[in-house]
Every structure is written in C-alpha cells, then in structure tokens.
Motif scaffolding. Sequence first.
Motif, PDB file in Angstrom:
ATOM      1  N   ALA A   6       0.709  -1.220  -0.049  1.00 21.17           N
ATOM      2  CA  ALA A   6      -0.086   0.083   0.148  1.00 21.17           C
ATOM      3  C   ALA A   6       0.715   1.169  -0.017  1.00 21.17           C
ATOM      4  O   ALA A   6       0.576   2.242  -0.612  1.00 21.17           O
ATOM      5  CB  ALA A   6      -1.017   0.053   1.299  1.00 21.17           C
ATOM      6  N   ALA A   7       1.980   1.299   0.680  1.00 24.89           N
ATOM      7  CA  ALA A   7       3.009   2.313   0.687  1.00 24.89           C
ATOM      8  C   ALA A   7       3.504   2.809  -0.721  1.00 24.89           C
ATOM      9  O   ALA A   7       3.578   3.860  -1.139  1.00 24.89           O
ATOM     10  CB  ALA A   7       4.009   2.271   2.042  1.00 24.89           C
ATOM     11  N   ALA A   8       4.166   1.336  -1.226  1.00 25.12           N
ATOM     12  CA  ALA A   8       4.606   1.828  -2.527  1.00 25.12           C
ATOM     13  C   ALA A   8       3.492   2.086  -3.643  1.00 25.12           C
ATOM     14  O   ALA A   8       4.044   2.906  -4.442  1.00 25.12           O
ATOM     15  CB  ALA A   8       4.953   0.263  -3.025  1.00 25.12           C
ATOM     16  N   HIS A   9       2.357   1.654  -3.437  1.00 22.82           N
ATOM     17  CA  HIS A   9       1.392   2.060  -4.393  1.00 22.82           C
ATOM     18  C   HIS A   9       1.170   3.704  -4.131  1.00 22.82           C
ATOM     19  O   HIS A   9       1.124   4.360  -5.170  1.00 22.82           O
ATOM     20  CB  HIS A   9      -0.103   1.563  -4.089  1.00 22.82           C
ATOM     21  N   ARG A  10       0.840   4.032  -2.843  1.00 23.72           N
ATOM     22  CA  ARG A  10       0.789   5.553  -2.798  1.00 23.72           C
ATOM     23  C   ARG A  10       2.003   6.389  -3.359  1.00 23.72           C
ATOM     24  O   ARG A  10       1.837   7.387  -3.906  1.00 23.72           O
ATOM     25  CB  ARG A  10       0.569   5.947  -1.199  1.00 23.72           C
ATOM     26  N   LEU A  11       3.258   5.819  -2.882  1.00 21.34           N
ATOM     27  CA  LEU A  11       4.299   6.454  -3.616  1.00 21.34           C
ATOM     28  C   LEU A  11       4.306   6.610  -5.121  1.00 21.34           C
ATOM     29  O   LEU A  11       4.702   7.537  -5.739  1.00 21.34           O
ATOM     30  CB  LEU A  11       5.511   5.961  -3.030  1.00 21.34           C
ATOM     31  N   LEU A  12       3.838   5.486  -5.842  1.00 25.00           N
ATOM     32  CA  LEU A  12       3.876   5.462  -7.276  1.00 25.00           C
ATOM     33  C   LEU A  12       3.053   6.535  -7.785  1.00 25.00           C
ATOM     34  O   LEU A  12       3.601   7.338  -8.763  1.00 25.00           O
ATOM     35  CB  LEU A  12       3.782   4.111  -7.565  1.00 25.00           C
ATOM     36  N   VAL A  13       1.894   6.511  -7.234  1.00 22.29           N
ATOM     37  CA  VAL A  13       0.613   7.174  -7.415  1.00 22.29           C
ATOM     38  C   VAL A  13       1.033   8.907  -7.298  1.00 22.29           C
ATOM     39  O   VAL A  13       1.061   9.720  -8.233  1.00 22.29           O
ATOM     40  CB  VAL A  13      -0.519   7.256  -6.655  1.00 22.29           C
ATOM     41  N   GLU A  14       1.932   9.179  -6.164  1.00 19.03           N
ATOM     42  CA  GLU A  14       2.398  10.566  -6.154  1.00 19.03           C
ATOM     43  C   GLU A  14       3.317  10.791  -7.023  1.00 19.03           C
ATOM     44  O   GLU A  14       3.570  12.112  -7.812  1.00 19.03           O
ATOM     45  CB  GLU A  14       2.856  10.521  -4.603  1.00 19.03           C
ATOM     46  N   ALA A  15       4.334   9.977  -7.385  1.00 20.16           N
ATOM     47  CA  ALA A  15       5.563  10.251  -8.259  1.00 20.16           C
ATOM     48  C   ALA A  15       4.828  10.485  -9.720  1.00 20.16           C
ATOM     49  O   ALA A  15       5.268  11.282 -10.443  1.00 20.16           O
ATOM     50  CB  ALA A  15       6.373   9.070  -8.382  1.00 20.16           C
TER      51      ALA A  15
END
Length: 71
Positions: A6-15
């Motif tokens: 979930a954290a990786a998903h959030r970071l990918l979306v933000e990037a």
Amino acid sequence: MDSPVAAAHRLLVEAADALAAAAESGTATDAELLSALTICEGLTRRLDRFTLATIATLQRRGAFAERGYTS
C-alpha cells in the motif's frame, strides 16, 4: 500503518502525478519533456519486468490454479 504494498502504491501514484504535473505545466522545455519520456520508458520497462516476475512467482506457488485459472 500502510502495508509495504500500500505504501509503494501511494508513492508510485504521487510520483506519477508529480511527473505529469511537471510535464503538463506549460512551462516545461522540450528537453524536460524528452526527459519525462525517457523516465516513463524506463519505469514502464521496470514495471513490465516486475509484473512478469510476480506472475511467475504466483504461477509457481499455484495461486492461479487455487483460484480456478487453468491457463
């Protein structure tokens, strides 16, 4: 607390959102837009490799068969 996925998903979306905003700002130079394309191509290739590796792992573990997928 987020799971690692979930954290990786959030970071990918933000990037991705930040890259799109920078490219679509109207002030990006041709060099910056070309750089954005290069970044996108590199990320696409990395994601494709990750996708294939994940599918292979799930297939070896029998995860698809457990869910009724025969091929």
